[in-house]
Design an enzyme around this catalytic site. Structure first.
Site, PDB file in Angstrom:
ATOM      1  N   MET A 187      13.952  24.003   2.392  1.00  0.00           N
ATOM      2  CA  MET A 187      13.208  23.284   1.405  1.00  0.00           C
ATOM      3  C   MET A 187      14.168  22.450   0.481  1.00  0.00           C
ATOM      4  SD  MET A 187      10.938  25.025  -1.609  1.00  0.00           S
ATOM      5  CE  MET A 187       9.832  25.808  -0.463  1.00  0.00           C
ATOM      6  N   TYR A 219      18.181  29.308   8.372  1.00  0.00           N
ATOM      7  CA  TYR A 219      16.898  30.155   8.904  1.00  0.00           C
ATOM      8  C   TYR A 219      16.970  30.036  10.239  1.00  0.00           C
ATOM      9  CZ  TYR A 219      15.388  30.356   4.138  1.00  0.00           C
ATOM     10  OH  TYR A 219      15.266  30.300   2.710  1.00  0.00           O
ATOM     11  N   ARG A 277     -10.318   0.650  14.940  1.00  0.00           N
ATOM     12  CA  ARG A 277     -10.230   1.434  13.600  1.00  0.00           C
ATOM     13  C   ARG A 277     -11.204   0.585  12.791  1.00  0.00           C
ATOM     14  NH1 ARG A 277      -4.288   1.696  11.052  1.00  0.00           N
ATOM     15  NH2 ARG A 277      -5.014  -0.312  10.528  1.00  0.00           N
ATOM     16  N   LYS A 309       0.798  -1.257   0.144  1.00  0.00           N
ATOM     17  CA  LYS A 309       0.134  -0.023   0.033  1.00  0.00           C
ATOM     18  C   LYS A 309       1.042   1.341  -0.013  1.00  0.00           C
ATOM     19  CE  LYS A 309      -0.328   0.035   5.030  1.00  0.00           C
ATOM     20  NZ  LYS A 309      -1.152  -0.632   6.231  1.00  0.00           N
TER      21      LYS A 309
HETATM   22  C1  LIG Z   1      -0.492  -1.333   6.765  1.00  0.00           C
HETATM   23  C2  LIG Z   1      -0.708  -2.789   7.279  1.00  0.00           C
HETATM   24  C3  LIG Z   1      -0.352  -3.822   7.409  1.00  0.00           C
HETATM   25  C4  LIG Z   1       1.344  -4.071   7.489  1.00  0.00           C
HETATM   26  O1  LIG Z   1       1.772  -3.424   8.606  1.00  0.00           O
HETATM   27  P1  LIG Z   1       3.290  -3.304   8.789  1.00  0.00           P
HETATM   28  O2  LIG Z   1       3.486  -2.818  10.297  1.00  0.00           O
HETATM   29  O3  LIG Z   1       3.864  -2.414   7.838  1.00  0.00           O
HETATM   30  O4  LIG Z   1       4.062  -4.490   8.639  1.00  0.00           O
HETATM   31  C5  LIG Z   1      -0.888  -5.015   7.614  1.00  0.00           C
HETATM   32  N1  LIG Z   1      -2.173  -5.053   7.956  1.00  0.00           N
HETATM   33  C6  LIG Z   1      -2.860  -4.381   7.632  1.00  0.00           C
HETATM   34  C7  LIG Z   1      -4.520  -4.364   7.793  1.00  0.00           C
HETATM   35  C8  LIG Z   1      -2.351  -2.893   7.345  1.00  0.00           C
HETATM   36  O5  LIG Z   1      -3.163  -1.747   7.216  1.00  0.00           O
END
Ligand SMILES: *Cc1c(COP(=O)(O)O)cnc(C)c1O
Length: 394
Positions: free
Chosen positions: A334, A286, A160, A65
């Protein structure tokens, strides 16, 4: 002594530009900066093998992802194609994988967002997570010849996504009755796999609620696989590692990537484009956040927050100059940041700087250390790599 306007500067920069455009003709504009990211295919392969070792008999989703945590889905594909499947968040990532001719499983980890997404699921043969009644409604309206494989998600305590334990079984019964649904895998996600609280409580909720339901199980992210993989119930049938594949420790600073045997999959490299000799009391950058305590030489690096380097990294954040560990000084701007060259008096214009990952000379600065200095995690730095940074693979 070479100053910023020294006679060698333009020439050494031209040399670097030429070298870069030779290795990366397709993605580099006509006037490249020396900053670039390298994705290490061998490291991805090694990290996947390392995770597999901890995953026992479970099959492994490579979580890609967020554009493969900033590495690029297409760029990591070769390094991760030995996985049993790819887990993605949006349909575009799934399309890229099918475009690369990946025929194996692909899991949409938040499931579909709209009714019409289900058509693409059918067309691309995607498995998808179901975490709300609304998604079951969409499935019930979906006109498909081929039933779809779904992952039913339980909220076992993270609050969640997912069905609360008391609603999980009725969701399963409803799904199971749909002709649009093929196999149902039971899934949950841990909130504390990376810390001292651990996975015990959520594991118990998950087991208590689902133990007599048929189907495969998927629970573990990187931290759960590496830290709790001795328990087969944590591993289940499918594990979902992400961060470990990219060479970052899921539980830094408790453990380092080296402790887990993980190698950096991304190196962010640049070089010195300026040098300044400071007297005691001179300020840098800065706001003059850094004041030289004594005479010292600093280097200016072509990398700033517009490249994804964290602006909140304070003076003292580690960086490799010519493979030697140095520290940043002053505020990150930047397009540039500054480093104290005290550990490397021979540094000059063009000397390689590694912001994280592996230097050309093979020394490693783990992204987790840079992240910790900036008050964040490796995940965020990887994902934030800016589109303007040219990327190549080796
Ligand atoms: C992002 C995610 C993972 C992977 O998590 P890591 O900590 O990067 O290994 C696994 N399961 C779900 C549902 C996730 O959203």
């Amino acid at each position: 002594m070479k100053g910023e306007m020294g006679a060698t500067a333009p020439e050494s920069l031209r040399v670097i530009s030429r070298r870069l455009s030779v290795t990366e003709p397709a993605t580099i504009d006509p006037m490249p900066r020396p900053l670039h990211a390298v994705i290490h295919t061998q490291a991805l392969k090694a990290n996947l093998a390392r995770v597999r070792l901890a995953a026992g008999d479970a099959r492994v989703w490579a979580v890609v992802k967020a554009n493969a945590y900033g590495h690029g889905v297409a760029r990591v594909f070769e390094g991760l194609r030995a996985a049993d499947g790819f887990a993605v968040l949006d349909l575009a990532e799934a399309q890229i994988l099918r475009g690369l001719d990946w025929r194996g499983p692909i899991l949409l980890m938040e499931g579909v967002f709209e009714q019409r997404d289900l058509e693409l699921c059918s067309r691309l043969d995607l498995w998808h997570v179901v975490h709300t009644e609304a998604q079951i409604d969409m499935l019930s309206r979906h006109k498909s010849q081929v039933p779809q494989r779904v992952f039913l998600k339980m909220n076992s305590g993270m609050n969640r996504l997912g069905f609360a334990p008391e609603r999980f079984r009725s969701a399963w019964v409803r799904l199971n009755a749909l002709p649009q649904v093929d196999e149902i895998t039971l899934m949950t996600h841990f909130a504390h796999a990376d810390d001292a609280v651990g996975v015990g409580e959520q594991l118990q909720v998950f087991h208590h609620t689902s133990h007599d339901l048929p189907g495969e199980r998927s629970l573990a992210n990187s931290a759960a696989v590496l830290r709790h993989g001795a328990d087969a119930a944590v591993l289940g049938d499918w594990v979902r590692p992400g961060i470990a594949l990219y060479g970052s420790a899921p539980d830094h600073p408790l453990h380092s990537a080296a402790h887990w045997g993980l190698l950096p999959a991304m190196s962010l490299r640049s070089c010195l484009i300026g040098l300044q000799d400071l007297k005691a009391g001179d300020e840098v950058g800065y706001g003059g956040l850094f004041k030289a305590p004594h005479a010292m030489r600093i280097g200016v690096v072509a990398c700033g927050y517009a490249d994804g380097y964290p602006r909140h990294a304070p003076s003292g954040t580690p960086v490799l100059v010519g493979g030697v560990r140095c520290a940043t000084v002053g505020r990150v701007s930047m397009d540039m940041l500054c480093v104290d060259l005290t550990p490397l008096p021979q540094a000059q214009l063009g000397t390689e700087v590694t912001l994280w990952g592996q230097a050309s000379t093979e020394e490693v600065l783990c992204i987790d250390e840079v992240a910790a200095a900036a008050g964040t995690v490796g995940y965020e730095l990887m994902c934030a790599l800016a589109p303007r940074v040219p990327v190549s693979s080796n």
